[in-house]
Scaffold this active site. Sequence first.
Site, PDB file in Angstrom:
ATOM      1  N   ARG A 228      19.272   7.237  14.867  1.00  0.00           N
ATOM      2  CA  ARG A 228      18.925   5.854  15.159  1.00  0.00           C
ATOM      3  C   ARG A 228      17.615   5.840  15.943  1.00  0.00           C
ATOM      4  O   ARG A 228      17.391   6.678  16.813  1.00  0.00           O
ATOM      5  CB  ARG A 228      20.019   5.166  15.993  1.00  0.00           C
ATOM      6  CG  ARG A 228      21.305   4.882  15.245  1.00  0.00           C
ATOM      7  CD  ARG A 228      21.135   3.751  14.245  1.00  0.00           C
ATOM      8  NE  ARG A 228      22.395   3.347  13.637  1.00  0.00           N
ATOM      9  CZ  ARG A 228      22.892   3.842  12.508  1.00  0.00           C
ATOM     10  NH1 ARG A 228      22.219   4.801  11.877  1.00  0.00           N
ATOM     11  NH2 ARG A 228      24.037   3.392  12.015  1.00  0.00           N
ATOM     12  N   GLU A 257      13.566  -1.546  12.667  1.00  0.00           N
ATOM     13  CA  GLU A 257      13.371  -1.435  11.216  1.00  0.00           C
ATOM     14  C   GLU A 257      13.425  -2.806  10.552  1.00  0.00           C
ATOM     15  O   GLU A 257      14.200  -3.675  10.964  1.00  0.00           O
ATOM     16  CB  GLU A 257      14.461  -0.527  10.629  1.00  0.00           C
ATOM     17  CG  GLU A 257      14.402   0.876  11.155  1.00  0.00           C
ATOM     18  CD  GLU A 257      15.574   1.738  10.686  1.00  0.00           C
ATOM     19  OE1 GLU A 257      16.406   1.239   9.901  1.00  0.00           O
ATOM     20  OE2 GLU A 257      15.647   2.896  11.105  1.00  0.00           O
ATOM     21  N   HIS A 275      14.520   5.112   6.238  1.00  0.00           N
ATOM     22  CA  HIS A 275      15.959   5.171   6.505  1.00  0.00           C
ATOM     23  C   HIS A 275      16.729   5.538   5.225  1.00  0.00           C
ATOM     24  O   HIS A 275      17.553   4.777   4.730  1.00  0.00           O
ATOM     25  CB  HIS A 275      16.474   3.838   7.062  1.00  0.00           C
ATOM     26  CG  HIS A 275      17.735   3.982   7.855  1.00  0.00           C
ATOM     27  ND1 HIS A 275      18.030   3.202   8.944  1.00  0.00           N
ATOM     28  CD2 HIS A 275      18.796   4.834   7.732  1.00  0.00           C
ATOM     29  CE1 HIS A 275      19.200   3.539   9.447  1.00  0.00           C
ATOM     30  NE2 HIS A 275      19.680   4.534   8.727  1.00  0.00           N
TER      31      HIS A 275
END
Length: 309
Positions: A228, A257, A275
């Site tokens: 993360r 993000e 991601h």
Amino acid sequence: MPIDILQTGKLHASCEAALAQRYTVHKLHEAADKDAFLAEIAPRIRAHAGSGVQADLIAKLPKLEIIASFGVGTDNIDLKAAKAAGVRVTNTPDVLNDAVAELTIGLMISLARRIPQGDRFVRDGKWLKGNMGLFSELTGKTVGILGLGRIGKEIATRAQAMKMRVVYHGRNRQENVPYIYYDKLIDMARDVDWLVLIAPGGKSTDRIVSREVLEALGPQGMLVNIARGTLVDEPVMVDLLVNGGLGGAALDVFEKEPQVPEALFALDNVVLAPHQGSATHQTRDAMGATLVANLDAHFAGNPLISPVV
């Protein structure tokens, strides 16, 4: 009668198809007037499929029994509110371990050997003017893993296959693992060539990779974040990468993000990914199947496949 479930974001196609076969699915994210839509269906909703469930949504669903999350991380679900409301929570562990571990090693090799930069070097015609240069390799280096859980262990196994030495830091020393344990992250960062982050997100790990940790990793150290973005003090990381205080970074996740600090775009010592840790067809299919299996087990009165709360 069919069981009503709520979906607040798009899920993998195979998961959505399986849900539609078994349940009456209400897609809040597709509603033109979300407030009116939710007010109408809320009294009937018994389950939520997906993630991103906070206390305010839980409070609006009086018959909610279970949140079946699509993913292993639960930092975007208010677990305290769910527990207080008697709502069960599940996730999709294990099925994504290999995919995430594969990408981690891929990012490490890409950074060490500058693979994306080499691709651009060839495409831009620069090879015609001379060779690109020499870089590094993983063989013989020490990698420190922050978070030696299921995925962390898979990364460690693959790192050993690359002839790397593995050490780790976590909340507790683990029995029956063949890796040296560091009880202080800063000490591990000082001793390793690579620092791989695969710990859960949430308040307990927020910016755990601080300026002090990054400076301990140093101008030759390489950072890999597959967990993360919140684990890292991102502005400090960017500053050190720009100014040479950190050797390089391979990043699959970011603090906000899909926004990525623009200062990273021009850096040759950085590899960026959107991601993609679990983003393979087979893994997303398996994640969806686990989500559905948890719902099926709950409504059949059977033990949950992967309970969190």
